[in-house]
Design a protein around this motif. Structure first.
Motif, PDB file in Angstrom:
ATOM      1  N   ASN A  47      14.903  -2.355  -9.370  1.00  0.00           N
ATOM      2  CA  ASN A  47      15.442  -3.417  -9.106  1.00  0.00           C
ATOM      3  C   ASN A  47      16.943  -3.429  -8.358  1.00  0.00           C
ATOM      4  N   MET A  48      17.437  -1.626  -9.116  1.00  0.00           N
ATOM      5  CA  MET A  48      18.312  -1.642  -8.116  1.00  0.00           C
ATOM      6  C   MET A  48      17.653  -0.776  -5.886  1.00  0.00           C
ATOM      7  N   ILE A  49      16.681  -0.151  -6.812  1.00  0.00           N
ATOM      8  CA  ILE A  49      16.349  -0.105  -4.804  1.00  0.00           C
ATOM      9  C   ILE A  49      16.134  -1.327  -4.349  1.00  0.00           C
ATOM     10  N   ASN A  50      15.636  -2.176  -4.730  1.00  0.00           N
ATOM     11  CA  ASN A  50      15.258  -3.136  -4.489  1.00  0.00           C
ATOM     12  C   ASN A  50      16.466  -4.312  -3.838  1.00  0.00           C
ATOM     13  N   GLY A  51      17.330  -3.963  -4.352  1.00  0.00           N
ATOM     14  CA  GLY A  51      18.632  -4.841  -4.186  1.00  0.00           C
ATOM     15  C   GLY A  51      19.030  -5.854  -5.143  1.00  0.00           C
ATOM     16  N   GLY A  81       9.069  -3.231   2.024  1.00  0.00           N
ATOM     17  CA  GLY A  81       8.075  -4.625   0.744  1.00  0.00           C
ATOM     18  C   GLY A  81       8.025  -4.246  -0.240  1.00  0.00           C
ATOM     19  N   ARG A  82       7.430  -5.346  -0.716  1.00  0.00           N
ATOM     20  CA  ARG A  82       7.426  -5.291  -2.722  1.00  0.00           C
ATOM     21  C   ARG A  82       6.368  -6.474  -2.684  1.00  0.00           C
ATOM     22  N   THR A  83       6.166  -6.265  -4.092  1.00  0.00           N
ATOM     23  CA  THR A  83       4.974  -7.075  -5.006  1.00  0.00           C
ATOM     24  C   THR A  83       5.346  -6.920  -5.822  1.00  0.00           C
ATOM     25  N   LEU A 165       8.388   1.864   3.611  1.00  0.00           N
ATOM     26  CA  LEU A 165       8.461   1.971   1.947  1.00  0.00           C
ATOM     27  C   LEU A 165       8.041   0.742   1.018  1.00  0.00           C
ATOM     28  N   LEU A 166       7.003   1.050   0.024  1.00  0.00           N
ATOM     29  CA  LEU A 166       6.658  -0.142  -0.795  1.00  0.00           C
ATOM     30  C   LEU A 166       6.526  -0.505  -1.859  1.00  0.00           C
ATOM     31  N   LEU A 167       7.112  -1.139  -2.674  1.00  0.00           N
ATOM     32  CA  LEU A 167       7.629  -1.137  -3.780  1.00  0.00           C
ATOM     33  C   LEU A 167       6.066  -2.189  -4.960  1.00  0.00           C
ATOM     34  N   MET A 168       6.140  -2.137  -5.619  1.00  0.00           N
ATOM     35  CA  MET A 168       4.611  -2.379  -5.903  1.00  0.00           C
ATOM     36  C   MET A 168       4.694  -2.129  -7.619  1.00  0.00           C
ATOM     37  N   ASP A 169       5.528  -3.783  -7.930  1.00  0.00           N
ATOM     38  CA  ASP A 169       6.068  -3.635  -9.431  1.00  0.00           C
ATOM     39  C   ASP A 169       4.731  -4.718 -10.668  1.00  0.00           C
ATOM     40  N   GLU A 170       4.349  -3.260 -10.919  1.00  0.00           N
ATOM     41  CA  GLU A 170       3.086  -3.741 -12.149  1.00  0.00           C
ATOM     42  C   GLU A 170       1.598  -4.528 -11.190  1.00  0.00           C
ATOM     43  N   PRO A 171       1.294  -3.600  -9.916  1.00  0.00           N
ATOM     44  CA  PRO A 171       0.550  -4.832  -9.471  1.00  0.00           C
ATOM     45  C   PRO A 171      -0.920  -4.931  -9.847  1.00  0.00           C
TER      46      PRO A 171
END
Length: 261
Positions: A47-51, A81-83, A165-171
Motif C-alpha cells: 500500500n505504500m508502493i501504490n500510494g 497497474g494493480r489487482t 509495473l503491475l502490483l498483484m495482491d493475492e492474485p
C-alpha cells in the motif's frame, strides 16, 4: 534494467513497526514475489508502493523517480497497474464496460461520460480482453461470471494504462489450482512480452515457487531473506518462521496438495 527500487522503507502504526528498513529492487520483465506469514507487513509495503499509505521513512523509486506519497490515481497514470485480493470490478457493468471505464480513467475522461461512451475505445478494450482470454464474454455482466473469469477481467483492467509495473495482491486467492496456475502463466507471459515488472503477494506456495523469478520474505515487518526459489526453500530462517520445518516442501509436493484440495 531496474524498474522499481525500494530503499529503507518504514511504516509504524501507534508505535508498532509494520514495515522496518525494507529494501529491494525489481527489474522490468521479471516477477518478484513478496511473501511472509500473516502480519509480516506485506500489505503495508504494497500500500505504500501504490500510494494508499505514506511512508514514515525511505524511498520508492519508479524508473529512478520518487513516487512515495503520491496519490494512487497519479501513480496509476505513471504506469502502475494493480489487482486486489478481492477482485475489484463493477458487477452492474458488462465485462467490456469495465475495461472501457479503465481506459477512460487513464485518459482523464472519467467525468465526460456522454453520448458515445458505449463505443469509446471498444477495439482497444476488446484487444485487452482477448489478451486475457475473455473477449468471448465481453457483453456479459461481471455479476454472472465465475470467480476465475472475474480475476481475468481485473487483469485486463489493470493492463488498461499500459503498465510498466503491475502490483498483484493475492492474485490467485479463492481460485482452484488449475485456474490459479493458468492465471499466473498468463501473467508471466505478458510480463515478458510487454517488459512489465510484476510484484505480487501470494500465500499459495505452488504459485510462488513456480512463477517468481525472485522472492523476498518479510517477518514482523523486516526483510529476512531474498533470492531464487531454491535459495528461499532451503533458507533455515525462512523455514523456521514461515515454511515450518520445510522438510517435505517442494513445488511438486505443493502442486499435489493443491490438486487434492
Amino acid at each position: 534494467m531496474t524498474l522499481l527500487r525500494i530503499e529503507h522503507l518504514s511504516k509504524s502504526f501507534d508505535g508498532v513497526k509494520a514495515v522496518h528498513d525494507v529494501s529491494f529492487s525489481l527489474e522490468a520483465g521479471r516477477l518478484l514475489a513478496l511473501i511472509g506469514p500473516n502480519g509480516a507487513g506485506k500489505s503495508t509495503c504494497f500500500n505504500m508502493i501504490n500510494g494508499q499509505l505514506r511512508p514514515d521513512a525511505g524511498s520508492i523509486l519508479l524508473d529512478g523517480k520518487s513516487i512515495a506519497g503520491k496519490h494512487p490515481r497519479d501513480i496509476w497514470r505513471l504506469g502502475v497497474g494493480r489487482t486486489f485480493q478481492v477482485a475489484a470490478t463493477f458487477n452492474s457493468m458488462t465485462v467490456l464496460e469495465n475495461v472501457q471505464m479503465a481506459l477512460l480513467s487513464h485518459e482523464r475522461r472519467i467525468f465526460n461520460l456522454l453520448s458515445r461512451v458505449a463505443s469509446w475505445r471498444e477495439d482497444e478494450a476488446m484487444m485487452l480482453l482477448d489478451l486475457v482470454g475473455m473477449s468471448m464474454h465481453a457483453r456479459r455482466s461481471c455479476a454472472v461470471l465465475a470467480y476465475g473469469d472475474v480475476k481475468r477481467v481485473e487483469l485486463a483492467v489493470a493492463l488498461a494504462n499500459r503498465p510498466k509495473l503491475l502490483l498483484m495482491d493475492e492474485p490467485t486467492a479463492g481460485m482452484a489450482p488449475e485456474e490459479r496456475n493458468a492465471l499466473m502463466a498468463l501473467t508471466a507471459r505478458l510480463a515478458k512480452e510487454r517488459n512489465i515488472g510484476v510484484l505480487f503477494t501470494e500465500h499459495s506456495m505452488d504459485v510462488v515457487f513456480e512463477y517468481a523469478d525472485t522472492l523476498i520474505v518479510l517477518a514482523r515487518g523486516e526483510l529476512i531473506a531474498q533470492g531464487n526459489a531454491n535459495a528461499i526453500r532451503n533458507d533455515p530462517h525462512v523455514r523456521e518462521v514461515y515454511l515450518g520445518t520445510g522438510a517435505s516442501f517442494s513445488p511438486h509436493a505443493a502442486l499435489e496438495r493443491g490438486a487434492a484440495q
